[in-house]
Design a protein around this motif. Sequence first.
Motif, short mmCIF file in Angstrom:
data_model
loop_
_atom_site.label_atom_id
_atom_site.label_comp_id
_atom_site.label_asym_id
_atom_site.label_seq_id
_atom_site.Cartn_x
_atom_site.Cartn_y
_atom_site.Cartn_z
N LEU A 158 -1.73 -8.60 6.40
CA LEU A 158 -0.89 -7.64 5.70
C LEU A 158 0.58 -8.06 5.75
O LEU A 158 1.31 -7.89 4.77
CB LEU A 158 -1.05 -6.25 6.34
CG LEU A 158 -2.44 -5.61 6.23
CD1 LEU A 158 -2.51 -4.35 7.08
CD2 LEU A 158 -2.80 -5.30 4.78
N TYR A 159 1.01 -8.63 6.88
CA TYR A 159 2.43 -8.98 7.01
C TYR A 159 2.85 -10.13 6.11
O TYR A 159 4.05 -10.35 5.90
CB TYR A 159 2.80 -9.27 8.47
CG TYR A 159 2.16 -10.50 9.09
CD1 TYR A 159 2.56 -11.78 8.75
CD2 TYR A 159 1.16 -10.36 10.05
CE1 TYR A 159 1.98 -12.89 9.32
CE2 TYR A 159 0.58 -11.47 10.63
CZ TYR A 159 0.99 -12.73 10.27
OH TYR A 159 0.41 -13.83 10.84
N GLU A 160 1.88 -10.86 5.57
CA GLU A 160 2.22 -11.91 4.60
C GLU A 160 2.54 -11.31 3.23
O GLU A 160 2.97 -12.03 2.33
CB GLU A 160 1.06 -12.89 4.46
CG GLU A 160 0.78 -13.70 5.71
CD GLU A 160 -0.47 -14.56 5.56
OE1 GLU A 160 -0.35 -15.65 4.97
OE2 GLU A 160 -1.55 -14.13 6.00
N GLY A 161 2.34 -10.02 3.09
CA GLY A 161 2.56 -9.36 1.81
C GLY A 161 1.28 -9.13 1.02
O GLY A 161 1.33 -8.60 -0.09
N TYR A 162 0.15 -9.52 1.61
CA TYR A 162 -1.13 -9.28 0.95
C TYR A 162 -1.55 -7.82 1.10
O TYR A 162 -1.26 -7.17 2.10
CB TYR A 162 -2.21 -10.19 1.53
CG TYR A 162 -2.05 -11.65 1.15
CD1 TYR A 162 -2.00 -12.03 -0.19
CD2 TYR A 162 -1.94 -12.63 2.12
CE1 TYR A 162 -1.84 -13.36 -0.54
CE2 TYR A 162 -1.78 -13.97 1.77
CZ TYR A 162 -1.74 -14.32 0.43
OH TYR A 162 -1.57 -15.64 0.07
N THR A 163 -2.25 -7.31 0.10
CA THR A 163 -2.77 -5.95 0.14
C THR A 163 -4.04 -5.93 0.99
O THR A 163 -4.67 -6.99 1.22
CB THR A 163 -3.10 -5.45 -1.26
OG1 THR A 163 -4.20 -6.22 -1.78
CG2 THR A 163 -1.90 -5.56 -2.19
N GLU A 184 -2.80 1.21 6.90
CA GLU A 184 -3.49 0.73 5.71
C GLU A 184 -5.00 0.86 5.91
O GLU A 184 -5.49 0.98 7.04
CB GLU A 184 -3.16 -0.74 5.43
CG GLU A 184 -1.68 -1.05 5.27
CD GLU A 184 -1.14 -0.68 3.90
OE1 GLU A 184 -1.92 -0.16 3.07
OE2 GLU A 184 0.06 -0.92 3.66
N THR A 212 -0.69 -18.60 4.76
CA THR A 212 0.69 -19.09 4.82
C THR A 212 1.22 -19.20 6.24
O THR A 212 2.38 -19.52 6.44
CB THR A 212 1.63 -18.14 4.04
OG1 THR A 212 1.69 -16.86 4.71
CG2 THR A 212 1.16 -17.93 2.61
N GLN A 223 -6.75 -7.73 -0.82
CA GLN A 223 -6.68 -9.19 -0.76
C GLN A 223 -7.09 -9.71 0.61
O GLN A 223 -7.79 -10.74 0.72
CB GLN A 223 -5.25 -9.65 -1.08
CG GLN A 223 -4.85 -9.45 -2.53
CD GLN A 223 -3.38 -9.77 -2.76
OE1 GLN A 223 -2.51 -9.24 -2.06
NE2 GLN A 223 -3.09 -10.62 -3.72
N LYS A 234 0.51 -3.86 11.85
CA LYS A 234 0.82 -4.60 10.62
C LYS A 234 1.65 -5.84 10.90
O LYS A 234 1.45 -6.88 10.29
CB LYS A 234 1.54 -3.70 9.61
CG LYS A 234 1.82 -4.40 8.28
CD LYS A 234 2.51 -3.48 7.28
CE LYS A 234 1.58 -2.41 6.77
NZ LYS A 234 2.19 -1.62 5.67
#
Length: 279
Positions: free
Chosen positions: A85-90, A139, A58, A93, A189
């Motif tokens: 990670l900052y895109e909201g993915y774990t 993470e 994204t 993912q 992150k």
Amino acid sequence: MNQLQENVKEAAEFLSSRLSHAPTIGVITGTGLGSAVGTLEGAFTINYGDMPHFPVSTVVGHSGQLMVGTLAGQQVMVMQGRFHLYEGYTPIQVTFPVRVMQALGVRHLILSNAAGGLNLSFSQGDLMIIGDHINLTGENPLVGPNLDDWGPRFPEMTAAWDPLLVALCRQAADGLGIAVQDGVYAGLKGPSLETPAEIRFLKTIGADAVGMSTVMEAIAAVHAGMRVLGISTITNINDPDHPQPATLEEIVEVANQAAPRLRSLIEAVVAGIGRGDQS
């Protein structure tokens, strides 16, 4: 077999059924570095969104395409853009492509990224070979039950960045006349950029460059038994005493300018792997 393993298996089988040869080397490119591998012979190309279970990039500068083809005589799988990670993915993912590469038989992984320079002896546009990293994301992709088929519960990280691949990369750079730096990469992150105080802290703990990617993939790859090489493009210099704002557009522009040198270096490393120069 749990759901994650099933998803990886399905994605790997989807790709394998469309490939004439399985890849042995993987490459994941960073912001503005999608062209860092150049043209592959006989390339199969597909958008991430057209593959089972793949996340979608994204971020500007990440084209979101996978290519598999021949580079320097080797079958290579290239991720043009990654997940953060900052895109909201774990973390799971973010590292999904690494697990798909593992399932396809990839044994060498080359990671590239755009990073901010902390070492004031660096210059904008430098290429830095990653010798070590500091995980400050909070993470880890290995949290949770260990999947023994994928790797050990406690993977050894003392040589996460393969010393022989690092030596091969330095040798390749010398042969091409490309100046390279060596350093430690700090992974944060994000997505906010660093404050001057944070930059001072990162310098104090030994980081030479900072970014918001790469570390999750490196951990998963080491867990998978891959040999890992990392190359950062230094897109800006972070001087806490003379802070200058860095825009994404400027970062992408510098990365684009560095891409031809990075492309030559990666091709030479791939050729060296094919010759067994890192054995």
